[in-house]
Design an enzyme around this catalytic site. Structure first.
Site, PDB file in Angstrom:
ATOM      1  N   LYS A 141       2.680   3.901  -2.205  1.00  0.00           N
ATOM      2  CA  LYS A 141       2.878   5.283  -2.658  1.00  0.00           C
ATOM      3  C   LYS A 141       4.144   5.823  -2.002  1.00  0.00           C
ATOM      4  O   LYS A 141       4.115   6.587  -1.047  1.00  0.00           O
ATOM      5  CB  LYS A 141       1.657   6.131  -2.316  1.00  0.00           C
ATOM      6  CG  LYS A 141       0.404   5.694  -3.059  1.00  0.00           C
ATOM      7  CD  LYS A 141      -0.811   6.505  -2.662  1.00  0.00           C
ATOM      8  CE  LYS A 141      -2.053   6.028  -3.405  1.00  0.00           C
ATOM      9  NZ  LYS A 141      -3.274   6.772  -3.006  1.00  0.00           N
ATOM     10  N   LYS A 173      -8.168  -4.730  -6.871  1.00  0.00           N
ATOM     11  CA  LYS A 173      -8.769  -3.397  -6.812  1.00  0.00           C
ATOM     12  C   LYS A 173      -9.894  -3.275  -7.837  1.00  0.00           C
ATOM     13  O   LYS A 173     -10.186  -4.225  -8.578  1.00  0.00           O
ATOM     14  CB  LYS A 173      -7.688  -2.339  -7.007  1.00  0.00           C
ATOM     15  CG  LYS A 173      -6.635  -2.367  -5.883  1.00  0.00           C
ATOM     16  CD  LYS A 173      -5.548  -1.348  -6.082  1.00  0.00           C
ATOM     17  CE  LYS A 173      -6.033   0.055  -5.804  1.00  0.00           C
ATOM     18  NZ  LYS A 173      -6.313   0.274  -4.350  1.00  0.00           N
ATOM     19  N   GLU A 203     -10.708  -4.973  -2.715  1.00  0.00           N
ATOM     20  CA  GLU A 203     -11.217  -3.625  -2.441  1.00  0.00           C
ATOM     21  C   GLU A 203     -12.698  -3.549  -2.794  1.00  0.00           C
ATOM     22  O   GLU A 203     -13.108  -4.019  -3.867  1.00  0.00           O
ATOM     23  CB  GLU A 203     -10.438  -2.606  -3.269  1.00  0.00           C
ATOM     24  CG  GLU A 203     -10.924  -1.174  -3.147  1.00  0.00           C
ATOM     25  CD  GLU A 203     -10.226  -0.262  -4.134  1.00  0.00           C
ATOM     26  OE1 GLU A 203      -9.292   0.452  -3.721  1.00  0.00           O
ATOM     27  OE2 GLU A 203     -10.603  -0.270  -5.329  1.00  0.00           O
ATOM     28  N   ASP A 224     -13.038   1.123   0.758  1.00  0.00           N
ATOM     29  CA  ASP A 224     -12.481   2.315   0.116  1.00  0.00           C
ATOM     30  C   ASP A 224     -13.393   3.523   0.256  1.00  0.00           C
ATOM     31  O   ASP A 224     -14.560   3.492  -0.140  1.00  0.00           O
ATOM     32  CB  ASP A 224     -12.226   2.022  -1.369  1.00  0.00           C
ATOM     33  CG  ASP A 224     -11.437   3.128  -2.044  1.00  0.00           C
ATOM     34  OD1 ASP A 224     -10.455   3.606  -1.438  1.00  0.00           O
ATOM     35  OD2 ASP A 224     -11.798   3.516  -3.164  1.00  0.00           O
TER      36      ASP A 224
END
Length: 287
Positions: A141, A173, A203, A224
């Site tokens: 990000k 993910k 994840e 997560d």
């Protein structure tokens, strides 16, 4: 932090990024304010100093801005990336043609302020967990075009880097799991595809998913949006089999409890995409 502990930024990458910023700022006619108000032969000395407490990052980009605008500008660097800054700490002194100095000022300070902000935010996070084994890492990000520099700033602040792009590690993910048909099939497919140097991370959202994932021997498991209690249970279930990474809504008020749960890595997008700019300024020395 000693500069010898930091990765070295490629001068080619630095100069290209700074050149693009200078071209954007100079536009079609250059710095018409300096041309209109300052004699062409005027010489000046400027000082870049911190106005707030923080951590320094981005000196090479500031140097490149002054160098590319005018090689006659003489820059004396008085602090290194990774150094702690106090209000008034002088980072650099620049002497030479006044027009050139002022024309390069904003690009140099834009890079410095942004990267120092990231380094400072990372340092704040890492300081909260220095009594634990956990390390703060950044994510993808990042600002488009600035990823390498922002990740470098994280290192200046005492953090570490997650993957740089889609090509240097496999991170499975929730959406990959949904399409692949489950946690284990996704990991097994990744293992069959990856070379021996490629890390595989998966994840998970629940402890049941964690137990399922561990049967397929991933290198890293991302936990997560789990609170400290669930994270501690995950650490117990894992028993050192995989590197455990905590992720999701990590803040300065929560990072300590997350680290104390026993995880190895804490990933934060905030330190790159939302860290406030550190205030630095360039002032002309008079007299």
């Amino acid at each position: 932090m000693s500069r010898t502990n930091l990765p070295q930024l490629s001068r080619i990458m630095v100069d290209e990024a700074v050149k693009a910023a200078l071209l954007e700022d100079f536009g079609r006619a250059g710095d018409i304010t300096s041309q209109a108000t300052i004699p062409a032969d005027a010489i000046a000395t400027g000082v870049i100093a911190a106005r707030k407490e923080g951590v320094l990052a981005g000196v090479d980009l500031a140097l490149s801005a002054f160098r590319q605008v005018d090689e006659q500008l003489n820059v004396t660097v008085l602090a290194e990336d990774g150094d702690k800054l106090e209000p008034g700490t002088i980072v650099a002194r620049i002497q030479g043609p006044a027009r050139s100095l002022l024309s390069a000022e904003r690009v140099a300070l834009n890079f410095l302020g942004h990267l120092c902000g990231i380094a400072s935010a990372t340092y704040a996070f890492q300081s909260k967990i220095s009594h634990t084994k956990a390390k703060v890492v950044c994510t993808r990000k990042t600002t488009p075009g600035l990823r390498s520099f922002e990740k470098y700033a994280v290192r200046c602040g005492g953090g570490m880097n997650h993957r740089f792009g889609l090509d240097d590690a496999i991170l499975i993910k929730d959406n990959h799991i949904a399409v692949a048909g489950g946690v284990v099939p996704a990991i097994e497919s990744a293992r069959a595809f990856a070379g021996h140097l490629v890390c595989i991370e998966v994840e998970v959202d629940t402890l049941d998913q964690l137990q399922e994932a561990l049967t397929a021997n991933p290198d890293v498991v991302m936990l997560d949006n789990m609170g400290p209690e669930l994270l501690a249970q995950a650490v117990e279930i894992n028993k050192g089999q995989a590197v455990l990474e905590a992720s999701g809504t990590v803040t300065l008020s929560t990072v300590q409890a997350i680290a104390e749960a026993g995880v190895d890595i804490i990933s934060s997008g905030w330190i790159t995409h939302s860290a406030p700019v550190l205030d630095l300024g360039l002032d002309i020395e008079i007299g």
